[in-house]
Design a protein around this motif. Structure first.
Motif, PDB file in Angstrom:
ATOM      1  N   PHE A  87       0.654  -1.419  -0.048  1.00 16.20           N
ATOM      2  CA  PHE A  87      -0.053   0.161  -0.088  1.00 16.20           C
ATOM      3  C   PHE A  87       0.904   0.962  -0.004  1.00 16.20           C
ATOM      4  CE2 PHE A  87      -2.338   3.271   1.311  1.00 16.20           C
ATOM      5  CZ  PHE A  87      -4.051   3.019   1.158  1.00 16.20           C
ATOM      6  N   THR A  88       0.083   2.287  -0.479  1.00 20.60           N
ATOM      7  CA  THR A  88       1.318   2.816  -1.023  1.00 20.60           C
ATOM      8  C   THR A  88       1.479   5.283  -0.437  1.00 20.60           C
ATOM      9  OG1 THR A  88       1.938   3.188  -3.066  1.00 20.60           O
ATOM     10  CG2 THR A  88       2.029   5.349  -2.300  1.00 20.60           C
ATOM     11  N   PHE A  89       1.357   5.015   0.669  1.00 14.79           N
ATOM     12  CA  PHE A  89       1.219   6.290   1.677  1.00 14.79           C
ATOM     13  C   PHE A  89       2.149   7.316   0.729  1.00 14.79           C
ATOM     14  CE2 PHE A  89       0.082   3.387   4.961  1.00 14.79           C
ATOM     15  CZ  PHE A  89      -0.393   3.778   5.306  1.00 14.79           C
ATOM     16  N   ASP A  90       1.343   8.140   0.632  1.00 13.99           N
ATOM     17  CA  ASP A  90       2.176   9.584   0.033  1.00 13.99           C
ATOM     18  C   ASP A  90       1.480  10.704   0.467  1.00 13.99           C
ATOM     19  OD1 ASP A  90       3.530  11.562  -2.131  1.00 13.99           O
ATOM     20  OD2 ASP A  90       1.290  11.410  -3.603  1.00 13.99           O
ATOM     21  N   TYR A  91       2.225  10.820   1.145  1.00 17.67           N
ATOM     22  CA  TYR A  91       2.687  12.070   2.732  1.00 17.67           C
ATOM     23  C   TYR A  91       3.126  13.208   1.607  1.00 17.67           C
ATOM     24  CZ  TYR A  91       1.169   9.574   6.417  1.00 17.67           C
ATOM     25  OH  TYR A  91       0.030   8.524   7.638  1.00 17.67           O
ATOM     26  N   PHE A  92       2.334  15.104   1.960  1.00 20.75           N
ATOM     27  CA  PHE A  92       2.946  15.131   1.325  1.00 20.75           C
ATOM     28  C   PHE A  92       2.333  16.931   2.196  1.00 20.75           C
ATOM     29  CE2 PHE A  92      -1.753  14.484  -0.648  1.00 20.75           C
ATOM     30  CZ  PHE A  92      -2.025  15.865  -0.492  1.00 20.75           C
ATOM     31  N   ASP A  93       3.400  18.062   2.121  1.00 22.55           N
ATOM     32  CA  ASP A  93       2.650  19.321   2.556  1.00 22.55           C
ATOM     33  C   ASP A  93       1.978  19.996   3.402  1.00 22.55           C
ATOM     34  OD1 ASP A  93       5.682  18.930   3.425  1.00 22.55           O
ATOM     35  OD2 ASP A  93       6.933  20.352   2.225  1.00 22.55           O
ATOM     36  N   ASP A  94       0.992  19.832   2.083  1.00 21.33           N
ATOM     37  CA  ASP A  94      -0.227  20.273   2.263  1.00 21.33           C
ATOM     38  C   ASP A  94      -1.424  18.972   2.331  1.00 21.33           C
ATOM     39  OD1 ASP A  94       0.690  22.450   2.062  1.00 21.33           O
ATOM     40  OD2 ASP A  94       0.904  22.760  -0.784  1.00 21.33           O
TER      41      ASP A  94
END
Length: 216
Positions: A87-94
């Motif tokens: 599973f892909t967790f794609d965390y980003f600043d916004d």
């Protein structure tokens, strides 16, 4: 082969909930004698979250008292765990934490069509992997249609808040049963909270089935 029903109380913006689900799937592979049915139930992590949402990092620091460094460390940990589970967790600043009340209503509609598990997994991916706002009605409709629900039916349910009362009732029911954190896995009268290891979940399922079989 024994049939077993596993209830999972969770929210689609809870990273440990999808981790827990993935680990449950691994646990079930260890149990050749079990034919499991998974039932998802609603739990709003942030029922008072405003429509515009809140920056996820700020939300975590505010709600749990985590430092920025701890928040970053958790993101990296989850990203690694997710990758190991496919599973892909794609965390980003916004990235924002959002209100999930409408999402749970569409999930309830999906449950009536025997498509709740498919939509639940789709919403986990939409939020964590694809940077989508799952509080947005248009996004919810698109994701619901993608797993086979009728567009007009979903739009009407959201516009009229058809399942609002039912979702609130279910949410409150699980809270009254003592559920305070998610994910929580329930079999019969047995419950276990958190994204446990596959081995722990497999043993929990065996023990719960044994107690059911003995009539305890």
């Amino acid at each position: 082969m024994k049939n077993v029903s596993i209830d999972i109380v969770s929210d689609v913006v809870c990273p440990w909930c999808i981790v827990g689900y993935k680990k449950l799937q691994q646990a079930l592979l260890m149990l050749d004698e079990v034919n499991a049915t998974v039932n998802f139930h609603p739990f709003e992590l942030n029922p008072n979250m405003p429509k515009e949402g809140q920056n996820l990092r700020e939300h975590i620091m505010e709600k749990y008292g985590a430092s920025e460094a701890q928040s970053q460390q958790t993101r990296e940990q989850l990203t690694d765990i997710g990758a190991s589970l496919g599973f892909t967790f794609d965390y980003f600043d916004d990235m924002k934490m959002v209100n999930t009340f409408n999402a749970h209503q569409v999930l309830h509609l999906a449950s009536l069509k025997d498509k709740k598990e498919a939509l639940k997994l789709r919403l986990f991916a939409a939020f964590f992997s694809e940077r989508k706002d799952i509080s947005d009605a248009k996004v919810l409709v698109e994701e619901a249609v993608s797993i086979g629900l009728e567009k007009n039916e979903v739009e009407l349910a959201l516009a009229q808040q058809t399942y609002a009362e039912e979702v609130r009732m279910q949410d409150q029911l699980w809270m009254q049963r003592g559920i305070q954190s998610v994910p929580t896995f329930v079999i019969g009268n047995q419950g276990i909270a958190g994204a446990q290891s596959p081995e722990t979940l497999a043993q929990f399922i065996r023990e719960a089935m044994q107690q059911q079989g003995s009539g305890e």
